[in-house]
Design an enzyme around this catalytic site. Structure first.
Site, PDB file in Angstrom:
ATOM      1  N   SER A 193      37.548  46.967  46.007  1.00 19.76           N
ATOM      2  CA  SER A 193      37.446  46.138  44.811  1.00 19.76           C
ATOM      3  C   SER A 193      36.018  46.069  44.286  1.00 19.76           C
ATOM      4  O   SER A 193      35.773  46.128  43.077  1.00 19.76           O
ATOM      5  CB  SER A 193      37.962  44.733  45.121  1.00 19.76           C
ATOM      6  OG  SER A 193      38.080  43.957  43.958  1.00 19.76           O
ATOM      7  N   LYS A 222      45.419  44.424  40.089  1.00 14.92           N
ATOM      8  CA  LYS A 222      46.541  44.564  41.022  1.00 14.92           C
ATOM      9  C   LYS A 222      46.890  43.274  41.750  1.00 14.92           C
ATOM     10  O   LYS A 222      48.044  42.894  41.822  1.00 14.92           O
ATOM     11  CB  LYS A 222      46.259  45.673  42.041  1.00 14.92           C
ATOM     12  CG  LYS A 222      46.454  47.064  41.480  1.00 14.92           C
ATOM     13  CD  LYS A 222      46.479  48.085  42.596  1.00 14.92           C
ATOM     14  CE  LYS A 222      46.813  49.471  42.062  1.00 14.92           C
ATOM     15  NZ  LYS A 222      46.858  50.479  43.142  1.00 14.92           N
ATOM     16  N   TRP A 277      34.269  30.205  34.731  1.00 13.89           N
ATOM     17  CA  TRP A 277      32.901  30.076  35.250  1.00 13.89           C
ATOM     18  C   TRP A 277      32.270  28.758  34.841  1.00 13.89           C
ATOM     19  O   TRP A 277      31.267  28.346  35.402  1.00 13.89           O
ATOM     20  CB  TRP A 277      32.037  31.253  34.803  1.00 13.89           C
ATOM     21  CG  TRP A 277      31.958  31.421  33.309  1.00 13.89           C
ATOM     22  CD1 TRP A 277      31.122  30.770  32.438  1.00 13.89           C
ATOM     23  CD2 TRP A 277      32.763  32.298  32.505  1.00 13.89           C
ATOM     24  NE1 TRP A 277      31.346  31.188  31.149  1.00 13.89           N
ATOM     25  CE2 TRP A 277      32.348  32.133  31.157  1.00 13.89           C
ATOM     26  CE3 TRP A 277      33.773  33.205  32.792  1.00 13.89           C
ATOM     27  CZ2 TRP A 277      32.926  32.845  30.104  1.00 13.89           C
ATOM     28  CZ3 TRP A 277      34.344  33.912  31.743  1.00 13.89           C
ATOM     29  CH2 TRP A 277      33.926  33.729  30.422  1.00 13.89           C
ATOM     30  N   ALA A 312      49.800  35.080  35.838  1.00  9.98           N
ATOM     31  CA  ALA A 312      49.378  33.968  34.988  1.00  9.98           C
ATOM     32  C   ALA A 312      47.878  34.029  34.719  1.00  9.98           C
ATOM     33  O   ALA A 312      47.418  33.820  33.591  1.00  9.98           O
ATOM     34  CB  ALA A 312      49.745  32.636  35.634  1.00  9.98           C
ATOM     35  N   LYS A 317      34.204  39.565  45.663  1.00  4.24           N
ATOM     36  CA  LYS A 317      35.511  40.231  45.604  1.00  4.24           C
ATOM     37  C   LYS A 317      36.423  39.841  46.768  1.00  4.24           C
ATOM     38  O   LYS A 317      37.188  40.646  47.285  1.00  4.24           O
ATOM     39  CB  LYS A 317      35.372  41.756  45.534  1.00  4.24           C
ATOM     40  CG  LYS A 317      34.430  42.253  44.455  1.00  4.24           C
ATOM     41  CD  LYS A 317      34.733  41.629  43.090  1.00  4.24           C
ATOM     42  CE  LYS A 317      36.065  42.055  42.524  1.00  4.24           C
ATOM     43  NZ  LYS A 317      36.378  41.369  41.235  1.00  4.24           N
ATOM     44  N   TRP A 370      40.530  33.272  42.331  1.00  9.24           N
ATOM     45  CA  TRP A 370      41.847  32.761  42.688  1.00  9.24           C
ATOM     46  C   TRP A 370      41.735  31.340  43.235  1.00  9.24           C
ATOM     47  O   TRP A 370      42.474  30.439  42.836  1.00  9.24           O
ATOM     48  CB  TRP A 370      42.478  33.689  43.721  1.00  9.24           C
ATOM     49  CG  TRP A 370      43.958  33.519  43.890  1.00  9.24           C
ATOM     50  CD1 TRP A 370      44.780  32.682  43.198  1.00  9.24           C
ATOM     51  CD2 TRP A 370      44.792  34.206  44.821  1.00  9.24           C
ATOM     52  NE1 TRP A 370      46.083  32.804  43.633  1.00  9.24           N
ATOM     53  CE2 TRP A 370      46.114  33.738  44.628  1.00  9.24           C
ATOM     54  CE3 TRP A 370      44.554  35.178  45.793  1.00  9.24           C
ATOM     55  CZ2 TRP A 370      47.185  34.210  45.387  1.00  9.24           C
ATOM     56  CZ3 TRP A 370      45.625  35.648  46.540  1.00  9.24           C
ATOM     57  CH2 TRP A 370      46.929  35.167  46.338  1.00  9.24           C
ATOM     58  N   HIS A 423      28.082  32.808  46.258  1.00  6.52           N
ATOM     59  CA  HIS A 423      28.177  33.966  47.137  1.00  6.52           C
ATOM     60  C   HIS A 423      27.072  33.943  48.193  1.00  6.52           C
ATOM     61  O   HIS A 423      26.906  34.918  48.931  1.00  6.52           O
ATOM     62  CB  HIS A 423      28.029  35.270  46.335  1.00  6.52           C
ATOM     63  CG  HIS A 423      29.230  35.644  45.520  1.00  6.52           C
ATOM     64  ND1 HIS A 423      30.518  35.436  45.939  1.00  6.52           N
ATOM     65  CD2 HIS A 423      29.323  36.249  44.301  1.00  6.52           C
ATOM     66  CE1 HIS A 423      31.363  35.889  45.023  1.00  6.52           C
ATOM     67  NE2 HIS A 423      30.660  36.387  44.024  1.00  6.52           N
ATOM     68  N   PHE A 446      48.968  35.625  40.076  1.00  5.26           N
ATOM     69  CA  PHE A 446      48.148  36.707  39.534  1.00  5.26           C
ATOM     70  C   PHE A 446      48.472  36.999  38.073  1.00  5.26           C
ATOM     71  O   PHE A 446      47.568  37.121  37.235  1.00  5.26           O
ATOM     72  CB  PHE A 446      48.339  37.968  40.382  1.00  5.26           C
ATOM     73  CG  PHE A 446      47.544  39.141  39.877  1.00  5.26           C
ATOM     74  CD1 PHE A 446      46.184  39.232  40.111  1.00  5.26           C
ATOM     75  CD2 PHE A 446      48.152  40.149  39.142  1.00  5.26           C
ATOM     76  CE1 PHE A 446      45.444  40.301  39.642  1.00  5.26           C
ATOM     77  CE2 PHE A 446      47.422  41.225  38.672  1.00  5.26           C
ATOM     78  CZ  PHE A 446      46.070  41.300  38.918  1.00  5.26           C
TER      79      PHE A 446
END
Length: 340
Positions: free
Chosen positions: A154, A274, A97, A247, A69, A74, A124, A245
């Site tokens: 988040s 958001k 992914w 898009a 998160k 992005w 991660h 965001f």
């Protein structure tokens, strides 16, 4: 071209659908521990993580590494557009992914056919579990950091809709677990402190969610410079426009609506909702903020200031947070908002 995926891509997507269905049936809600780090089963396994540790890296590989998160998707969207010189066809026809598959998952990037050149991959993993061969290669890592207060908000909301994650409990319980490192992928503090040691290496770029929010065109230029990639002004404008965001939220290949509710139940809340900085102030109580700050100061002592440390407007929560519109305002703080 913006039409459906090509046959090879479609065949891989059909295989992934079967894998996703199989994973969905194995979700248990309890984590296993691998070398001191908690992971959700079914999506990850000790074997898949070990395999990733010992995989072979190519010199032209590009990795997006984040704590969960922190802007992973992005950055994937930005990179997907950069390597196609701003052409949005790929981001409109291939699931995100699959464009930058995860290294450490059961269906891991190193076991999949090459779908891009250079290969884009995501992880991660904390630095001590990352692919060993990377550290003797010329492959590149882009590490995305983010204000951990926004991360915890988040991640709390994401845990409400992600089938592989344990129920987060109350916001206060989840915050305490986060501060103790007892959430998926362990301690945020250990994660960023481990990777930040790579700063100064030619093949490592540290960039933050806050920097992208403040100056997306400048951040894209910085990523291009790191990669040695030249973009025309027209291509740069396209990257910025198609990674915005709104898009991404409108793109079914990027908003995760292709996943079944058993894995990601977006009927209970959108994965991309958001896309802002500082939303934590709408959710933390003053007591929670003070408790967080005590741990943060102790754990981050001696490190240079991050963008979220330097913003005086981001220093403390509103004593009387304004909740999201809700039939029951007293419970609104239990529903933090996700970002990409």
């Amino acid at each position: 071209m913006d039409g459906p995926a090509e046959p090879q891509t479609q065949a891989l997507w059909d295989t992934e659908e079967n894998d996703i269905s199989e994973i969905s049936q194995k979700l248990s809600g309890e984590y296993f521990w691998y070398k001191g780090i908690p992971f959700p089963p079914a999506v990850y396994s000790p074997e898949s993580i070990s395999s990733t540790e010992n995989a072979e890296v190519r010199d032209d590989d590009i990795f997006v590494v984040t704590y969960p998160k922190s802007g992973t998707n992005w950055m994937i969207e930005i990179l997907s557009l950069i390597i196609k010189d701003g052409d949005p066809s790929w981001v409109r026809s291939v699931p995100i992914w699959q464009r930058a598959p995860w290294c450490e998952t059961v269906v891991g990037a190193f076991s999949l056919p090459d779908e891009s050149n250079p290969r884009l991959m995501s992880s991660h993993l904390p630095i001590q579990l990352f692919t060993k061969s990377f550290f003797t290669s010329k492959a590149k890592v882009i590490y995305m950091g983010r204000n951990p207060r926004d991360v915890v908000v988040s991640l709390y909301h994401y845990s409400k809709i992600a089938g592989q994650l344990k129920d987060p409990g109350t916001p206060d319980q989840f915050l305490q677990n986060f501060l103790k490192g007892e959430v998926q992928f362990g301690s945020w503090f250990d994660h960023i402190k481990g990777w930040i040691r790579m700063q100064g290496k030619d093949n490592f770029l540290f960039i933050t969610y806050e920097e992208l929010q403040k100056d997306l065109p400048g951040s894209v230029r910085r990523v291009c410079q790191f990669l040695g990639w030249q973009l025309s002004e027209e291509a740069l404008a396209s990257v910025v426009a198609h990674s915005a965001f709104e898009a991404m939220r409108a793109n079914p290949m990027s908003n995760f609506t292709l996943l079944p509710p058993s894995l990601l139940d977006q009927r209970r809340g959108a994965f991309l909702r958001k896309g802002v900085c500082g939303d934590w102030k709408n959710h933390f109580t003053v007591a929670q903020s003070q408790a967080f700050d005590r741990v943060y100061r102790e754990r981050m002592r001696g490190l240079p200031a991050f963008p979220w440390d330097e913003d005086p407007e981001d220093a403390s929560p509103d004593p009387d947070p304004s909740p999201d519109p809700s039939p029951n305002p007293e419970r609104a703080s239990e529903h933090p908002s996700p970002q990409p």
